[in-house]
Design a protein around this motif. Structure first.
Motif, PDB file in Angstrom:
ATOM      1  N   ALA B  50       5.882  -8.923  -7.497  1.00 30.62           N
ATOM      2  CA  ALA B  50       5.113  -9.554  -8.443  1.00 30.62           C
ATOM      3  C   ALA B  50       3.782  -9.993  -7.781  1.00 30.62           C
ATOM      4  O   ALA B  50       2.521  -9.807  -8.135  1.00 30.62           O
ATOM      5  CB  ALA B  50       5.777 -10.429  -9.370  1.00 30.62           C
ATOM      6  N   SER B  51       4.053 -10.802  -6.586  1.00 29.26           N
ATOM      7  CA  SER B  51       2.884 -11.582  -6.087  1.00 29.26           C
ATOM      8  C   SER B  51       2.102 -10.569  -5.162  1.00 29.26           C
ATOM      9  O   SER B  51       0.827 -10.737  -5.173  1.00 29.26           O
ATOM     10  CB  SER B  51       3.573 -12.631  -5.080  1.00 29.26           C
ATOM     11  OG  SER B  51       4.471 -13.635  -5.558  1.00 29.26           O
ATOM     12  N   ARG B  52       2.659  -9.624  -4.752  1.00 27.86           N
ATOM     13  CA  ARG B  52       1.964  -8.761  -4.068  1.00 27.86           C
ATOM     14  C   ARG B  52       0.774  -7.768  -5.053  1.00 27.86           C
ATOM     15  O   ARG B  52      -0.240  -7.480  -4.772  1.00 27.86           O
ATOM     16  CB  ARG B  52       2.710  -7.418  -3.270  1.00 27.86           C
ATOM     17  CG  ARG B  52       3.395  -8.064  -1.936  1.00 27.86           C
ATOM     18  CD  ARG B  52       3.927  -7.104  -0.965  1.00 27.86           C
ATOM     19  NE  ARG B  52       4.999  -8.012  -0.160  1.00 27.86           N
ATOM     20  CZ  ARG B  52       5.470  -7.338   0.851  1.00 27.86           C
ATOM     21  NH1 ARG B  52       5.582  -5.887   0.976  1.00 27.86           N
ATOM     22  NH2 ARG B  52       5.998  -7.975   1.904  1.00 27.86           N
ATOM     23  N   ALA B  53       1.567  -7.601  -6.062  1.00 32.06           N
ATOM     24  CA  ALA B  53       0.525  -6.966  -7.199  1.00 32.06           C
ATOM     25  C   ALA B  53      -0.447  -7.824  -7.718  1.00 32.06           C
ATOM     26  O   ALA B  53      -1.571  -7.352  -8.174  1.00 32.06           O
ATOM     27  CB  ALA B  53       1.746  -6.450  -8.595  1.00 32.06           C
ATOM     28  N   HIS B  54      -0.212  -9.162  -7.819  1.00 28.07           N
ATOM     29  CA  HIS B  54      -1.233 -10.114  -8.196  1.00 28.07           C
ATOM     30  C   HIS B  54      -2.394 -10.116  -7.433  1.00 28.07           C
ATOM     31  O   HIS B  54      -3.671  -9.925  -7.738  1.00 28.07           O
ATOM     32  CB  HIS B  54      -0.674 -11.521  -8.367  1.00 28.07           C
ATOM     33  CG  HIS B  54       0.133 -11.756  -9.566  1.00 28.07           C
ATOM     34  ND1 HIS B  54      -0.196 -11.503 -10.770  1.00 28.07           N
ATOM     35  CD2 HIS B  54       1.294 -12.368  -9.809  1.00 28.07           C
ATOM     36  CE1 HIS B  54       0.585 -11.621 -11.811  1.00 28.07           C
ATOM     37  NE2 HIS B  54       1.636 -12.216 -10.926  1.00 28.07           N
TER      38      HIS B  54
END
Lengths: 209, 349
Positions: B50-54
């Protein structure tokens, strides 16, 4: 030219403002878990020291790692947002290159702490990165390049197996800005160098369809 | 000043990157980029994924919000950002972007509470809150019952889940039933063909001592285990069980207890208005129960449209706008994220 340079790939949060000739503002913060808190005030302080505002900036340079993901992302997303909204020219630079810039000439390794008893490293000849970045166990790195001097905190942490050379522990944004200002940076896309996949296992078979 | 505050809101607490722009209670844009598809093969949200996608979605989502509204961040009065509760690494991406914008354009920055944002978003749909309101927020990460006397200064937690979030229970039961992630919509669909009274699944924290200690709290882990035991038992007996009946009975148990406790709280606290929020607010059975029971109790039910129920930036902008309107002090530039930010803290220092 006015460059804002920053690196959050290590616990040493570092920011510098560089006018193309020299560093005109610099600020640091220390905290392995505090990148999100410390970076923005450090940018504000470095700009104030330079007597500049955001409007005066022309370029943004950021260390894109490798480094612990959560802190690394703080710097990269900050640079992406500034570049995207203010139209600053973006410069992504490997964080290990920033350390190498201060490590001197000849052949050497730069290593930082990758946690999990591993180091992020790259090999340099006269300041140019010729191999890496990669992530390895210190003993494996030592076996691969026996006796090659190792600069950076990764070398210090594993000085029992690596040929650590004291001097530069952490990257400095001043060095990063200098590389970019002199056109000597080996530029990379403005995205984090993760080198590791997320820790997650895909779900095995569901019970029934 | 007659004009309402123009605020840009950034949300990144879980798997949605959201940027919204509002003027007071008027919605101008609501751009959302979801990484949900990337979590499907893991059967749940993976924080690092999720963090990478943000990080990848942040600038494109900002730009989409500018395009949709014709408003650029340089024009806004303030920037609001979710600083908790949520996934730390995910929150940090949104907060870092918000700080960069605040610095770049010398705008005041407000770090606000994600859960209260889910309540504030209804103001964009139904206008400002003018009376005591209860809010039931149900998603994959939260199951919270709030009492709101003032959206900025007086929000209390009446109850919350003591184990799994309701949405999490939907995901886990879907897995057991061989239905895809996310479980909510798939269970809802399967349940349409099923009998909600076919199997009597437990209603957590609804009897005896539990009601004394946890009257307005929820528990779904026992229910989830009961479903697993039921499925295993049927399989052991060599019987094929009806997925539709299990789905319908499970969903009924969740929605029954959610709404029963919520209406009980409304009556207890003299609340005449109830708002639903979070992804599970889209569940058909939950809405049926809520409508029926609210009506019976004389409580007005408000449900924002689905796109405003799931995580989004407009809800953060809506709350930010309310905070700005009250003239509160902005957050500091060293604002920290707080993965377990309590609901009575609407604005971070």
């Amino acid at each position: 030219m006015l460059i804002l340079a920053l690196d959050t790939a290590t616990p040493a949060i570092t920011v510098a403002v560089h006018d193309g000739e020299r560093v005109v503002g610099e600020a640091r913060g220390e905290g392995a878990m505090a990148h999100g808190e410390l970076l923005a005030p450090a940018i504000r302080d470095a700009l104030a020291q330079a007597g500049a505002t955001m409007d005066d900036l022309t370029d943004v340079a950021v260390g894109v790692g490798p480094g612990p993901f959560t802190g690394l992302r703080v710097g990269v997303v900050t640079a992406l947002t500034l570049s995207g909204s203010l139209g600053l020219a973006p410069h992504g630079v490997c964080t290990l290159d920033v350390l190498a810039a201060e490590a001197g000439d000849g052949e050497l390794l730069v290593a930082t702490d990758a946690r999990r008893k591993e180091v992020y490293w790259a090999r340099y000849v006269d300041g140019r990165r010729v191999e890496g970045p990669e992530v390895s166990k210190p003993a494996d790195l030592a076996a691969r390049f026996p006796g090659l001097p190792v600069h950076g905190r990764g070398g210090r942490l594993y000085a029992d197996v690596l040929a650590h050379v004291p001097g530069v522990d952490d990257p400095s944004a001043a060095a990063l800005a200098g590389l970019v200002a002199r056109g000597e940076a080996q530029e990379l896309p403005l995205e984090p160098l993760y080198l590791r996949r997320p820790d997650a296992t895909p779900q095995v078979s569901t019970k029934r369809a | 000043m007659t004009s309402e505050p123009l605020v840009l809101g950034i949300e990144s607490s879980c798997d949605e990157t959201g940027v919204g722009i509002v003027r007071g209670t008027e919605l101008l844009s609501n751009a959302v980029s979801s990484s949900m598809e990337e979590h499907v093969r893991f059967g749940g949200v993976v924080p690092e994924v999720a963090s990478r996608a943000h990080l990848e979605a942040m600038v494109p989502t900002l730009e989409q919000a500018y395009r949709d509204s014709g408003v650029h961040v340089k024009d806004v009065d303030a920037i609001a950002v979710t600083c908790g509760p949520g996934l730390t690494g995910a929150l940090l991406v949104g907060v870092a972007a918000a700080k960069a914008l605040a610095l770049a354009y010398d705008k005041p920055l407000y770090g606000v509470n994600h859960l209260v944002g889910h309540v504030a978003v209804d103001q964009l749909e139904h206008g400002r809150y003018d009376e005591r309101t209860a809010a039931l927020l149900v998603s994959g990460g939260h199951t919270s019952l709030l009492l709101v006397d003032d959206i900025v200064t007086d929000v209390q937690l009446l109850g919350e889940t003591i184990d799994d979030a309701a949405g999490e229970a939907f995901d886990k039961v879907a897995r057991v039933l061989g239905l895809p992630y996310p479980g909510g919509p798939h269970i809802d669909r399967a349940a349409r063909e099923g009998d909600p009274k076919a199997i009597s699944f437990p209603r957590g924290l609804t009897t005896g001592r539990d009601m004394e200690k946890h009257r307005f709290d929820f528990s779904f882990s026992g229910l989830k285990s009961a479903v697993v035991r039921h499925v295993q038992h049927e399989e052991r007996m060599g019987r094929s069980f009806a997925v539709a009946d299990v789905a319908a009975s499970f969903q009924d148990a969740v929605c029954d207890v959610l709404t029963a406790k919520t209406i009980d709280a409304c009556v207890e606290h003299g609340v005449k208005r109830l708002v639903l929020g979070g992804g599970v607010a889209a569940n058909r059975r939950l809405r049926e129960y809520a409508e029926e029971r609210a009506k019976k109790a004389g409580v007005e039910l408000r449900v924002p449209p689905p796109v405003l129920c799931t995580d989004n930036g407009a809800m953060i902008a809506a709350l930010g706008s309310e905070v700005v309107r009250r003239g509160l002090e902005p957050s500091r530039l060293d604002l920290a994220v707080d993965s377990s930010m309590p609901v009575n803290q609407v604005l971070a220092a």
